[in-house]
Write a protein that holds these residues in place. Structure first.
Motif, PDB file in Angstrom:
ATOM      1  N   GLU A  32       0.848  -1.189   0.000  1.00 32.12           N
ATOM      2  CA  GLU A  32       0.000   0.000   0.000  1.00 32.12           C
ATOM      3  C   GLU A  32       0.883   1.238   0.000  1.00 32.12           C
ATOM      4  O   GLU A  32       1.793   1.351   0.811  1.00 32.12           O
ATOM      5  CB  GLU A  32      -0.876   0.037   1.248  1.00 32.12           C
ATOM      6  CG  GLU A  32      -1.891  -1.067   1.341  1.00 32.12           C
ATOM      7  CD  GLU A  32      -2.679  -0.967   2.632  1.00 32.12           C
ATOM      8  OE1 GLU A  32      -3.225   0.119   2.921  1.00 32.12           O
ATOM      9  OE2 GLU A  32      -2.724  -1.975   3.357  1.00 32.12           O
ATOM     10  N   ILE A  33       0.602   2.153  -0.901  1.00 35.18           N
ATOM     11  CA  ILE A  33       1.313   3.423  -0.943  1.00 35.18           C
ATOM     12  C   ILE A  33       0.367   4.472  -0.372  1.00 35.18           C
ATOM     13  O   ILE A  33      -0.668   4.780  -0.972  1.00 35.18           O
ATOM     14  CB  ILE A  33       1.736   3.786  -2.380  1.00 35.18           C
ATOM     15  CG1 ILE A  33       2.543   2.646  -2.998  1.00 35.18           C
ATOM     16  CG2 ILE A  33       2.494   5.098  -2.395  1.00 35.18           C
ATOM     17  CD1 ILE A  33       3.792   2.263  -2.238  1.00 35.18           C
ATOM     18  N   PRO A  34       0.698   5.000   0.796  1.00 34.81           N
ATOM     19  CA  PRO A  34      -0.218   5.942   1.451  1.00 34.81           C
ATOM     20  C   PRO A  34      -0.282   7.280   0.727  1.00 34.81           C
ATOM     21  O   PRO A  34       0.589   7.626  -0.063  1.00 34.81           O
ATOM     22  CB  PRO A  34       0.397   6.114   2.845  1.00 34.81           C
ATOM     23  CG  PRO A  34       1.837   5.805   2.661  1.00 34.81           C
ATOM     24  CD  PRO A  34       1.914   4.783   1.558  1.00 34.81           C
ATOM     25  N   ASN A  35      -1.343   7.993   1.018  1.00 35.55           N
ATOM     26  CA  ASN A  35      -1.517   9.335   0.467  1.00 35.55           C
ATOM     27  C   ASN A  35      -0.600  10.282   1.232  1.00 35.55           C
ATOM     28  O   ASN A  35      -0.712  10.415   2.433  1.00 35.55           O
ATOM     29  CB  ASN A  35      -2.976   9.761   0.623  1.00 35.55           C
ATOM     30  CG  ASN A  35      -3.297  10.977  -0.193  1.00 35.55           C
ATOM     31  OD1 ASN A  35      -2.865  11.092  -1.324  1.00 35.55           O
ATOM     32  ND2 ASN A  35      -4.060  11.880   0.378  1.00 35.55           N
ATOM     33  N   ASP A  39       0.075  14.081  -3.597  1.00 34.82           N
ATOM     34  CA  ASP A  39       0.770  13.326  -4.631  1.00 34.82           C
ATOM     35  C   ASP A  39      -0.213  12.760  -5.646  1.00 34.82           C
ATOM     36  O   ASP A  39      -1.303  12.312  -5.301  1.00 34.82           O
ATOM     37  CB  ASP A  39       1.556  12.166  -4.019  1.00 34.82           C
ATOM     38  CG  ASP A  39       2.881  12.601  -3.442  1.00 34.82           C
ATOM     39  OD1 ASP A  39       3.272  13.761  -3.665  1.00 34.82           O
ATOM     40  OD2 ASP A  39       3.521  11.777  -2.772  1.00 34.82           O
ATOM     41  N   SER A  40       0.217  12.753  -6.897  1.00 37.65           N
ATOM     42  CA  SER A  40      -0.589  12.135  -7.940  1.00 37.65           C
ATOM     43  C   SER A  40      -0.492  10.624  -7.805  1.00 37.65           C
ATOM     44  O   SER A  40       0.422  10.093  -7.167  1.00 37.65           O
ATOM     45  CB  SER A  40      -0.092  12.569  -9.319  1.00 37.65           C
ATOM     46  OG  SER A  40       1.166  11.979  -9.580  1.00 37.65           O
ATOM     47  N   ILE A  41      -1.406   9.942  -8.450  1.00 40.31           N
ATOM     48  CA  ILE A  41      -1.368   8.479  -8.428  1.00 40.31           C
ATOM     49  C   ILE A  41      -0.081   7.969  -9.081  1.00 40.31           C
ATOM     50  O   ILE A  41       0.464   6.951  -8.694  1.00 40.31           O
ATOM     51  CB  ILE A  41      -2.631   7.885  -9.089  1.00 40.31           C
ATOM     52  CG1 ILE A  41      -2.745   6.397  -8.756  1.00 40.31           C
ATOM     53  CG2 ILE A  41      -2.636   8.134 -10.592  1.00 40.31           C
ATOM     54  CD1 ILE A  41      -4.081   5.795  -9.066  1.00 40.31           C
ATOM     55  N   PHE A  42       0.439   8.712 -10.048  1.00 41.13           N
ATOM     56  CA  PHE A  42       1.667   8.299 -10.727  1.00 41.13           C
ATOM     57  C   PHE A  42       2.864   8.357  -9.781  1.00 41.13           C
ATOM     58  O   PHE A  42       3.711   7.464  -9.798  1.00 41.13           O
ATOM     59  CB  PHE A  42       1.907   9.175 -11.961  1.00 41.13           C
ATOM     60  CG  PHE A  42       0.714   9.219 -12.864  1.00 41.13           C
ATOM     61  CD1 PHE A  42       0.337   8.097 -13.592  1.00 41.13           C
ATOM     62  CD2 PHE A  42      -0.054  10.359 -12.960  1.00 41.13           C
ATOM     63  CE1 PHE A  42      -0.771   8.124 -14.413  1.00 41.13           C
ATOM     64  CE2 PHE A  42      -1.170  10.393 -13.785  1.00 41.13           C
ATOM     65  CZ  PHE A  42      -1.535   9.282 -14.508  1.00 41.13           C
ATOM     66  N   LYS A  43       2.928   9.393  -8.958  1.00 41.62           N
ATOM     67  CA  LYS A  43       4.015   9.478  -7.977  1.00 41.62           C
ATOM     68  C   LYS A  43       3.915   8.340  -6.968  1.00 41.62           C
ATOM     69  O   LYS A  43       4.920   7.779  -6.540  1.00 41.62           O
ATOM     70  CB  LYS A  43       3.990  10.828  -7.268  1.00 41.62           C
ATOM     71  CG  LYS A  43       4.449  11.980  -8.131  1.00 41.62           C
ATOM     72  CD  LYS A  43       4.463  13.271  -7.351  1.00 41.62           C
ATOM     73  CE  LYS A  43       4.923  14.427  -8.228  1.00 41.62           C
ATOM     74  NZ  LYS A  43       4.903  15.697  -7.493  1.00 41.62           N
ATOM     75  N   LYS A  44       2.692   8.003  -6.591  1.00 35.01           N
ATOM     76  CA  LYS A  44       2.496   6.894  -5.649  1.00 35.01           C
ATOM     77  C   LYS A  44       2.956   5.576  -6.270  1.00 35.01           C
ATOM     78  O   LYS A  44       3.644   4.780  -5.623  1.00 35.01           O
ATOM     79  CB  LYS A  44       1.025   6.796  -5.242  1.00 35.01           C
ATOM     80  CG  LYS A  44       0.545   7.961  -4.407  1.00 35.01           C
ATOM     81  CD  LYS A  44      -0.939   7.820  -4.150  1.00 35.01           C
ATOM     82  CE  LYS A  44      -1.496   9.088  -3.572  1.00 35.01           C
ATOM     83  NZ  LYS A  44      -2.944   9.038  -3.419  1.00 35.01           N
ATOM     84  N   TYR A  45       2.574   5.335  -7.516  1.00 41.57           N
ATOM     85  CA  TYR A  45       2.991   4.102  -8.179  1.00 41.57           C
ATOM     86  C   TYR A  45       4.512   4.049  -8.312  1.00 41.57           C
ATOM     87  O   TYR A  45       5.118   2.997  -8.123  1.00 41.57           O
ATOM     88  CB  TYR A  45       2.342   3.974  -9.559  1.00 41.57           C
ATOM     89  CG  TYR A  45       0.880   3.575  -9.522  1.00 41.57           C
ATOM     90  CD1 TYR A  45       0.353   2.799  -8.488  1.00 41.57           C
ATOM     91  CD2 TYR A  45       0.016   3.949 -10.538  1.00 41.57           C
ATOM     92  CE1 TYR A  45      -0.971   2.433  -8.466  1.00 41.57           C
ATOM     93  CE2 TYR A  45      -1.319   3.574 -10.530  1.00 41.57           C
ATOM     94  CZ  TYR A  45      -1.812   2.821  -9.499  1.00 41.57           C
ATOM     95  OH  TYR A  45      -3.123   2.438  -9.486  1.00 41.57           O
TER      96      TYR A  45
END
Length: 101
Positions: A32-35, A39-45
């Motif tokens: 899980e990549i927390p918020n 951050d954009s979803i791309f940065k999280k991925y």
């Protein structure tokens, strides 16, 4: 092994949809990549990719938190696609039954 990268966000319904689905696939790993901030979803991925250790035969799936996996053979079918088709490096999953023109 199938490894999911799940980008979390505020009010993302992970506990309602994806988390219960994952209990049916004990051999699938997920991170899980927390918020963080906005951050954009791309940065999280990208953070997820950097934090994974991946072997050559692993399948990495980028997954929204509000996905519900309905097919009990999802993991086997996904692994089979990549095992049978060595020329395939990316597979797009879509969670809809309607395709408006």
């Amino acid at each position: 092994m199938i490894k999911l990268i799940v980008a979390r966000g505020p009010n993302d319904k992970f506990e309602t949809y994806l988390e219960p689905s994952l209990k049916n696939f004990p051999d699938m790993a997920y991170i899980e990549i927390p918020n963080e901030k906005d951050d954009s979803i791309f940065k999280k991925y990208n953070r997820g990719v950097k934090s994974l250790s991946v072997d050559d035969d692993d399948v990495v799936v980028f997954c929204h938190a509000d996905v519900k996996i309905l097919d009990p053979n999802f993991d086997k079918k996904l692994q089979m696609i990549f095992d049978m088709r060595q020329d395939v490096g990316l597979l797009g999953l879509i969670g809809t039954t309607e395709f408006p023109s």
